[in-house]
Scaffold this motif. Structure first.
Motif, mmCIF file in Angstrom:
data_model
loop_
_atom_site.group_PDB
_atom_site.id
_atom_site.type_symbol
_atom_site.label_atom_id
_atom_site.label_comp_id
_atom_site.label_asym_id
_atom_site.label_seq_id
_atom_site.Cartn_x
_atom_site.Cartn_y
_atom_site.Cartn_z
ATOM 1 N N ARG A 181 0.805 -1.236 0.000
ATOM 2 C CA ARG A 181 0.000 0.000 0.000
ATOM 3 C C ARG A 181 0.836 1.284 0.000
ATOM 4 N N ILE A 182 2.016 1.248 0.627
ATOM 5 C CA ILE A 182 2.806 2.492 0.718
ATOM 6 C C ILE A 182 3.601 2.676 -0.572
ATOM 7 N N PRO A 183 3.539 3.879 -1.186
ATOM 8 C CA PRO A 183 4.259 4.101 -2.448
ATOM 9 C C PRO A 183 5.776 4.165 -2.237
ATOM 10 N N PRO A 184 6.547 3.941 -3.297
ATOM 11 C CA PRO A 184 8.013 4.068 -3.184
ATOM 12 C C PRO A 184 8.406 5.529 -2.906
ATOM 13 N N PRO A 185 9.673 5.785 -2.504
ATOM 14 C CA PRO A 185 10.109 7.145 -2.137
ATOM 15 C C PRO A 185 9.799 8.184 -3.213
ATOM 16 N N ARG A 186 9.291 9.349 -2.760
ATOM 17 C CA ARG A 186 8.917 10.426 -3.690
ATOM 18 C C ARG A 186 10.107 11.362 -3.918
ATOM 19 N N TRP A 187 9.984 12.189 -4.962
ATOM 20 C CA TRP A 187 10.949 13.240 -5.303
ATOM 21 C C TRP A 187 12.384 12.697 -5.498
ATOM 22 N N SER A 188 12.492 11.428 -5.896
ATOM 23 C CA SER A 188 13.838 10.825 -6.014
ATOM 24 C C SER A 188 14.565 11.268 -7.289
ATOM 25 N N ALA A 212 19.101 11.810 9.041
ATOM 26 C CA ALA A 212 18.614 12.406 7.798
ATOM 27 C C ALA A 212 17.909 11.384 6.919
ATOM 28 N N ARG A 213 16.922 11.857 6.159
ATOM 29 C CA ARG A 213 16.259 11.043 5.132
ATOM 30 C C ARG A 213 16.651 11.640 3.782
ATOM 31 N N VAL A 214 17.338 10.856 2.960
ATOM 32 C CA VAL A 214 17.799 11.336 1.647
ATOM 33 C C VAL A 214 16.630 11.224 0.662
ATOM 34 N N PHE A 215 16.267 12.345 0.044
ATOM 35 C CA PHE A 215 15.175 12.329 -0.934
ATOM 36 C C PHE A 215 15.694 12.138 -2.353
ATOM 37 N N SER A 216 16.813 12.810 -2.694
ATOM 38 C CA SER A 216 17.352 12.678 -4.047
ATOM 39 C C SER A 216 18.873 12.747 -3.992
ATOM 40 N N GLY A 217 19.508 12.129 -4.990
ATOM 41 C CA GLY A 217 20.973 12.102 -5.028
ATOM 42 C C GLY A 217 21.533 11.137 -3.996
ATOM 43 N N SER A 218 22.823 11.302 -3.689
ATOM 44 C CA SER A 218 23.462 10.441 -2.686
ATOM 45 C C SER A 218 24.559 11.221 -1.961
ATOM 46 N N VAL A 219 24.837 10.821 -0.718
ATOM 47 C CA VAL A 219 25.909 11.460 0.054
ATOM 48 C C VAL A 219 26.872 10.386 0.533
ATOM 49 N N LYS A 220 28.152 10.752 0.619
ATOM 50 C CA LYS A 220 29.171 9.798 1.067
ATOM 51 C C LYS A 220 30.260 10.551 1.832
ATOM 52 N N ALA A 221 31.101 9.801 2.532
ATOM 53 C CA ALA A 221 32.204 10.404 3.277
ATOM 54 C C ALA A 221 33.116 11.167 2.315
ATOM 55 N N GLY A 222 33.557 12.348 2.734
ATOM 56 C CA GLY A 222 34.424 13.176 1.894
ATOM 57 C C GLY A 222 33.684 14.289 1.177
ATOM 58 N N ASP A 250 28.946 2.888 2.691
ATOM 59 C CA ASP A 250 29.744 3.679 1.751
ATOM 60 C C ASP A 250 28.991 4.937 1.334
ATOM 61 N N THR A 251 27.694 4.765 0.981
ATOM 62 C CA THR A 251 26.880 5.911 0.551
ATOM 63 C C THR A 251 25.460 5.766 1.087
ATOM 64 N N LEU A 252 24.773 6.901 1.192
ATOM 65 C CA LEU A 252 23.328 6.910 1.444
ATOM 66 C C LEU A 252 22.681 7.422 0.169
ATOM 67 N N GLY A 253 21.792 6.591 -0.428
ATOM 68 C CA GLY A 253 21.161 6.972 -1.691
ATOM 69 C C GLY A 253 19.741 7.458 -1.504
ATOM 70 N N ALA A 254 19.077 7.768 -2.615
ATOM 71 C CA ALA A 254 17.702 8.264 -2.582
ATOM 72 C C ALA A 254 16.791 7.262 -1.866
ATOM 73 N N GLY A 255 15.971 7.773 -0.944
ATOM 74 C CA GLY A 255 15.041 6.910 -0.200
ATOM 75 C C GLY A 255 15.605 6.362 1.091
ATOM 76 N N ASP A 256 16.933 6.478 1.297
ATOM 77 C CA ASP A 256 17.553 5.920 2.506
ATOM 78 C C ASP A 256 17.331 6.816 3.729
ATOM 79 N N VAL A 257 17.226 6.179 4.890
ATOM 80 C CA VAL A 257 17.147 6.887 6.170
ATOM 81 C C VAL A 257 18.373 6.464 6.975
ATOM 82 N N GLY A 258 19.183 7.418 7.431
ATOM 83 C CA GLY A 258 20.395 7.042 8.160
ATOM 84 C C GLY A 258 20.982 8.217 8.908
#
Length: 597
Positions: A181-188, A212-222, A250-258
């Motif tokens: 029932r729950i849709p996949p992550p929005r604004w990705s 943080a909850r990543v909505f779009s793109g990805s973040v990594k160390a550095g 290594d990275t947090l991508g779109a839709g990830d919570v971390g």
């Protein structure tokens, strides 16, 4: 993992409807935490949370679930607080999700905060999955719960899942409903990196840990990150997810919570609800819904022993690091010495902070009477905010004083209606609307001044309704009111610890009660001491502290009456002189006893 296989949801409910217990079963069912390590209320990390059975901080966790369709889904769960004081934290958690599991206790039905949290989720555009919990209780009434679900929350009864967090009934059904029932992550697909900051805490070794909850793109160390509300730049040192312990990735991508660990060392630099982006190709528009969180209730905290001042200062600074909504500044009182003026989100927040100071930092404290933020309009057309009665301007310069109000939803049994209406009237409230929920319960919608519900309103609501009443509130507008500053004077000297801002109609009654209590508690002095309640120069209540009497005529046995009269007149003259130059020493426990009452 593909974004389409990620699901983000949170669990929302009224206090004590089983959110954290259900979270335990989900962790167990998905093997995120092994049976050997799992404890009751596993996501509640504080002793206070476990003792009181409440969640104070949000706790995210990432699980992997092999669904019936043969695919493995990444499910991010956020266990949210249920109490109204932490509503801002709930709203931020909701903003980080696409769906919400709405828990309803099968024995208690829909309560005040169930309705409030459901409205919050609907306003954020979330998909709501209703779950009727605790169906194995002997007092469970499923028909009533389904009727309330349809009539009050306008959710079809056939969507409800029957479950029990304690027994593990219906856990797979809940996970399947989350996937289906729950849709996949929005604004990705947004071109720039955008992540929502929904919480933060301070680690003495690693600095500020941002949730943080990543909505779009990805973040990594550095990467060089940028906080959009204050343009703060910092280098990312580590990223990861919660399982539920922190696990480096290594990275947090779109839709990830971390979590994101950076160079930032002060939590006040990171605002809850802020948007995190990268310095390289930054986003131009923030994620919606950011607003500053402001404390609503203020009180003074003083150490019981004056030598503990530095210890209390260190304790408050450490608590401030992990709780950005808590504010404090130093102040001093003639009666209580040096201490701090502290701001809180509400009464429960105030109680929790005080308890943590006592337990975690071993400092015995005394708190002054809680107050709210008043807006004072002066004849010079300036508007100033006052949270401490001591700072109120001279009455001659005040045009009017405005006080904050709340809009409350109160759920009560039918038979308590008359008592609750008289309680609302006593607290200067107005009942706007009455809705019948079912054959036994009604919901009152009313406006009340915030300072009237600070101390005993919730306790009296519970006692009048025999524990069946519940309340949820949101802040309303400021309204002009006939408020005055009431001072308590002992032997003609005002005592700042007892000053308060009260409604003119209630000042006399409150002043009389305070004077009577003080006259009982202050030990007898060498001369008669007047305790007075005053508004400006007008005395509105008075009582006396008993004086000690030394029997100066004890050594006269027999003889003329004039001998005794001479000694009594001499004593009278001495008392008169002492009253002019004497000083009343009030023991510190006097303030403690009054403020505790």
């Amino acid at each position: 993992m593909d974004v389409s296989l990620t699901r983000n949801f949170c669990i929302i409910a009224h206090v004590d409807h089983g959110k954290t217990t259900l979270s335990d079963r989900l962790l167990e069912y998905t093997n995120t935490v092994t049976q050997r390590v799992l404890t009751a209320q596993h996501l509640d990390s504080m002793d206070l949370e476990k003792e009181r059975g409440i969640t104070i901080k949000s706790h995210p966790v990432t699980m992997h679930y092999p669904a019936k369709d043969g695919l493995i889904y990444k499910i991010n769960l956020m266990d949210t607080p249920g109490h109204v004081d932490f509503a801002y934290e709930v709203s931020r958690s909701l903003a980080a999700c696409e769906g919400a599991v709405l828990l309803i206790d099968a024995a208690q039905g829909v309560e005040a905060q169930t309705v409030a949290n459901a409205h919050l989720a609907t306003a954020q555009g979330l998909k709501i999955i209703p779950v009727i919990n605790k169906i194995d209780l002997p007092s469970a009434n499923l028909d009533l719960c389904i009727t309330q679900l349809e009539d009050i929350l306008m959710i079809p009864g056939e969507e409800a899942i029957l479950a029990s967090g304690k027994s593990g009934i219906g856990i797979q059904d809940i996970l399947e409903a989350v996937v289906a029932r729950i849709p996949p992550p929005r604004w990705s697909h947004h071109p720039a990196v955008r992540a929502l900051v929904f919480d933060s805490l301070y680690d003495s070794y690693r600095g500020v840990i941002t949730y943080a909850r990543v909505f779009s793109g990805s973040v990594k160390a550095g990467d060089q990150m940028l906080l959009m509300s204050n343009n703060q730049k910092s280098e990312i040192k580590e990223v990861g997810v919660f399982t539920p312990k922190m696990t480096k990735m290594d990275t947090l991508g779109a839709g990830d919570v971390g979590y994101v660990i950076s160079n930032i060392k002060d939590t006040s630099d990171i605002k809850i609800g802020d948007t995190l982006t990268l310095v390289k190709n930054p986003a131009t528009d923030m994620l919606p819904g950011y607003k500053e969180v402001r404390p609503m209730v203020f009180c003074g905290l003083y150490p019981l022993e004056s030598q503990d001042y530095e210890k209390l200062k260190a304790a408050l600074s450490r608590l401030r690091l992990n709780d950005a909504a808590f504010l404090y500044s130093s102040e001093s009182s003639v009666a209580l010495g040096f201490g701090f003026r502290c701001g809180f989100l509400g009464l429960l927040h105030m109680e929790i902070i005080q308890e943590r100071v006592r337990r975690e930092h071993d400092v015995e404290i005394i708190s002054t009477y809680p107050s709210v933020v008043y807006k004072v309009k002066t004849h010079g057309k300036d508007e100033i905010e006052v949270d401490n009665p001591v700072n109120l301007p001279d009455p001659g310069t005040i045009l009017y004083i405005s006080e904050p109000t709340i809009r409350a939803s109160i759920h009560i049994p039918n038979e308590s209606m008359g008592d609750i209406l008289s309680l609302i009237m006593e607290k200067r409230g107005v009942c706007d609307q009455t809705d019948t929920l079912d054959g036994n319960r009604v919901m009152l919608t009313c406006n009340l001044p915030l300072n009237e519900i600070l101390v005993d309103f919730n306790d009296r609501l519970k006692s009048v309704t025999h524990g069946y009443g519940s309340m949820d509130y949101e802040l309303g507008a400021y309204q002009e009111s006939d408020l005055v500053k009431m001072d308590i004077m002992i032997n003609g000297d005002p005592v700042d610890a007892f000053s308060s801002i009260v409604h003119r109609d209630k000042a006399e009654g409150k002043g009389r009660v305070l004077c009577e209590k003080l006259a009982e508690i202050i030990p007898p002095q060498m001369f008669k001491v007047a305790i007075q309640a005053a508004i400006g120069g007008k005395i509105i209540a008075r009582d006396n502290v008993k004086e000690m009497r030394k029997d100066v005529t004890a050594k006269c046995y027999g003889g003329d009456i004039s001998r005794k009269r001479k000694l009594l007149d001499k004593q009278k003259e001495g008392k008169k002189k002492m009253k002019m130059i004497g000083k009343v020493n009030i023991p510190p426990d006097t303030f403690i006893q009054i403020l505790k009452n």
